[in-house]
Design a protein around this motif. Structure first.
Motif, mmCIF file in Angstrom:
data_model
loop_
_atom_site.group_PDB
_atom_site.id
_atom_site.type_symbol
_atom_site.label_atom_id
_atom_site.label_comp_id
_atom_site.label_asym_id
_atom_site.label_seq_id
_atom_site.Cartn_x
_atom_site.Cartn_y
_atom_site.Cartn_z
ATOM 1 N N ARG A 48 22.357 -4.077 -61.809
ATOM 2 C CA ARG A 48 21.074 -3.892 -61.205
ATOM 3 C C ARG A 48 21.265 -4.557 -59.667
ATOM 4 N N ARG A 49 20.581 -4.014 -58.549
ATOM 5 C CA ARG A 49 20.813 -4.535 -57.587
ATOM 6 C C ARG A 49 19.200 -4.359 -56.782
ATOM 7 N N LEU A 50 18.747 -5.573 -56.382
ATOM 8 C CA LEU A 50 17.511 -5.622 -55.754
ATOM 9 C C LEU A 50 17.423 -5.630 -54.181
ATOM 10 N N SER A 51 16.280 -4.962 -53.773
ATOM 11 C CA SER A 51 16.087 -4.777 -52.341
ATOM 12 C C SER A 51 16.553 -6.161 -51.549
ATOM 13 N N GLU A 52 17.050 -5.743 -50.761
ATOM 14 C CA GLU A 52 17.526 -7.295 -49.717
ATOM 15 C C GLU A 52 16.681 -7.542 -48.519
ATOM 16 N N ASN A 53 15.536 -6.500 -48.316
ATOM 17 C CA ASN A 53 14.890 -6.526 -47.108
ATOM 18 C C ASN A 53 13.321 -6.535 -47.607
ATOM 19 N N ARG A 54 13.270 -6.906 -48.946
ATOM 20 C CA ARG A 54 11.822 -7.202 -49.401
ATOM 21 C C ARG A 54 10.946 -6.121 -49.611
ATOM 22 N N ASN A 55 11.434 -5.024 -49.827
ATOM 23 C CA ASN A 55 10.660 -3.831 -50.135
ATOM 24 C C ASN A 55 10.018 -3.915 -51.370
ATOM 25 N N THR A 56 9.228 -3.214 -51.509
ATOM 26 C CA THR A 56 8.489 -3.696 -52.930
ATOM 27 C C THR A 56 8.058 -2.130 -53.388
ATOM 28 N N TYR A 57 8.060 -1.937 -54.696
ATOM 29 C CA TYR A 57 7.446 -0.828 -55.416
ATOM 30 C C TYR A 57 5.719 -1.022 -55.202
ATOM 31 N N ALA A 102 19.338 3.775 -53.068
ATOM 32 C CA ALA A 102 18.584 4.796 -53.088
ATOM 33 C C ALA A 102 18.323 5.825 -53.997
ATOM 34 N N ILE A 103 19.812 6.075 -54.789
ATOM 35 C CA ILE A 103 19.669 7.058 -55.663
ATOM 36 C C ILE A 103 18.585 6.566 -57.121
ATOM 37 N N VAL A 104 18.985 5.390 -57.520
ATOM 38 C CA VAL A 104 18.406 4.542 -58.557
ATOM 39 C C VAL A 104 16.581 4.342 -58.102
ATOM 40 N N LYS A 105 16.443 4.047 -56.851
ATOM 41 C CA LYS A 105 15.115 3.816 -56.646
ATOM 42 C C LYS A 105 14.495 5.334 -56.659
ATOM 43 N N GLY A 106 15.199 6.392 -55.907
ATOM 44 C CA GLY A 106 14.556 7.691 -56.131
ATOM 45 C C GLY A 106 14.217 8.096 -57.340
ATOM 46 N N GLY A 107 15.042 8.064 -58.316
ATOM 47 C CA GLY A 107 14.851 8.331 -59.758
ATOM 48 C C GLY A 107 13.661 7.577 -60.179
ATOM 49 N N ILE A 108 13.375 6.253 -59.939
ATOM 50 C CA ILE A 108 12.241 5.780 -60.603
ATOM 51 C C ILE A 108 10.809 6.152 -59.860
ATOM 52 N N ASN A 109 10.885 6.294 -58.577
ATOM 53 C CA ASN A 109 9.852 7.084 -57.793
ATOM 54 C C ASN A 109 9.483 8.486 -58.281
ATOM 55 N N GLU A 110 10.607 9.242 -58.924
ATOM 56 C CA GLU A 110 10.291 10.482 -59.274
ATOM 57 C C GLU A 110 10.316 10.712 -60.784
ATOM 58 N N ILE A 132 26.615 -5.526 -74.114
ATOM 59 C CA ILE A 132 26.758 -4.999 -72.577
ATOM 60 C C ILE A 132 26.456 -6.145 -71.724
ATOM 61 N N LYS A 133 27.064 -6.476 -70.822
ATOM 62 C CA LYS A 133 26.851 -7.442 -69.716
ATOM 63 C C LYS A 133 25.964 -6.904 -68.736
ATOM 64 N N ILE A 134 24.895 -7.430 -68.259
ATOM 65 C CA ILE A 134 24.091 -6.817 -67.328
ATOM 66 C C ILE A 134 24.168 -8.095 -65.914
ATOM 67 N N THR A 135 24.536 -7.551 -64.754
ATOM 68 C CA THR A 135 24.602 -8.204 -63.506
ATOM 69 C C THR A 135 23.407 -7.992 -62.743
ATOM 70 N N THR A 136 22.816 -8.895 -62.417
ATOM 71 C CA THR A 136 21.692 -8.615 -61.522
ATOM 72 C C THR A 136 22.022 -9.155 -60.080
ATOM 73 N N VAL A 137 22.045 -8.354 -58.845
ATOM 74 C CA VAL A 137 22.645 -8.801 -57.717
ATOM 75 C C VAL A 137 21.233 -8.973 -56.742
ATOM 76 N N LYS A 138 21.140 -9.990 -56.203
ATOM 77 C CA LYS A 138 19.921 -10.423 -55.182
ATOM 78 C C LYS A 138 20.175 -10.625 -53.921
ATOM 79 N N ASP A 139 21.617 -10.378 -53.510
ATOM 80 C CA ASP A 139 21.947 -10.824 -52.036
ATOM 81 C C ASP A 139 23.124 -9.985 -51.859
#
Length: 300
Positions: free
Chosen positions: A186-195, A205-213, A274-281
């Motif tokens: 998982r990778r989170l927005s680095e410019n502080r954009n929010t849902y 963008a692909i992952v975020k677009g899927g959530i939005n749609e 399964i290992k889950i990595t969350t990237v924040k920066d």
């Protein structure tokens, strides 16, 4: 006598009302909760899915070449490898019953990330699967193996969980070839954009677009192109690329419970950690890690 007649009239009226009420079956709050639960069970029961629409997205294209490697004097661009694997994957998926496969591109051309999501939405895809190959970078300390990029769950958590389940199935299958299973990322927005709920958006963008749609949208990173050993082992010939595509297709089929013929396949349930990595920066300094157990239904 008048009192008796009036009593009979009232009783008959009550009986008629009860019969009528039963016919129209006005639901109360409990009925609504039960109906909603039944709908959820039907939707989540993959055995009842008769038709599945898959959108395959070959990453990069045109002037956007992606990663590259020079092996035996020949330069291979990621965009080319992505397209070749995607075409093989389309062929493999179409061997299963009830599957319709579309692609965001079939030639070497550049398409915006927004248009890729829009194309999948227009095609009413049940899942958008973006095909990529990795290269060493700063966000994770790895130089080999496969990742599947999924949503964080900051918005539409149930949809994100479905992406994890699909990703786990695909990783399970492609690791059968010997490619290291690096897990979900998982990778989170680095410019502080929010849902809209105020929580951080997903970075890709692909992952975020899927959530939005309201659509499953994942990115498969099939190993590292700039690792010469991994490239030679898995991507250096059409036969090896086709074998990888077959494993992708098997993982997708496991998730959707797809069959190649009318005979019901033997199915085994296995448990995978399964290992889950969350990237924040962008430097990967604040990454968090966890391990989650997934129940996978695997066609035999």
């Amino acid at each position: 006598m008048k009192k008796l007649t009036f009593f009979v009239f009232v009783v008959c009226g009550v009986l008629i009302f009860l019969i009528y009420a039963k016919k129209i079956n006005v639901p109360n709050k409990t009925d609504k909760r039960t109906a909603a639960k039944a709908t959820e069970v039907t939707v989540s029961n993959k055995d009842k899915v008769e038709k599945v629409r898959i959108e395959i997205d070959p990453g990069h294209g045109g002037v956007d070449t992606g990663a590259q490697i020079t092996a035996d004097g020949t330069v291979t661009y990621e965009k080319t490898l992505n397209l070749k694997l995607s075409l093989y994957l389309k062929t493999e998926l179409e061997k299963y019953q009830g599957v319709t496969v579309s692609m965001t591109r079939k030639t070497d051309k550049n398409i915006s990330l927004k248009k890729r999501v829009e194309k999948a939405k227009k095609d009413q895809a049940d899942a958008l699967i973006s095909i990529h190959h990795n290269a060493k970078g700063s966000i994770v300390n790895a130089k080999d193996g496969a990742y599947v990029l999924v949503a964080s769950g900051n918005e539409k958590e149930n949809l994100a969980q479905e992406e994890e389940q699909l990703g786990a199935n695909i990783l399970n299958r492609i690791s059968e070839l010997g490619l290291k299973n690096r897990g979900l990322l998982r990778r989170l927005s680095e410019n502080r954009n929010t849902y809209r709920n105020g929580r951080l958006c997903d970075y890709y963008a692909i992952v975020k677009g899927g959530i939005n749609e309201d659509m499953i949208a994942i990115i498969i990173e099939h190993g590292y192109m700039d690792n010469i050993d991994e490239f030679q082992s898995y991507f250096s010939s059409d036969e090896k690329i086709q074998e990888m595509a077959e494993k992708d297709a098997q993982g997708i089929a496991d998730y959707f419970h797809l069959l190649k013929d009318s005979h019901k396949a033997a199915r085994a349930t296995i448990k995978k950690n399964i290992k889950i990595t969350t990237v924040k920066d962008p430097k990967g300094k604040d990454n968090t890690y966890q391990t989650r157990s997934y129940q996978l239904s695997v066609n035999q």
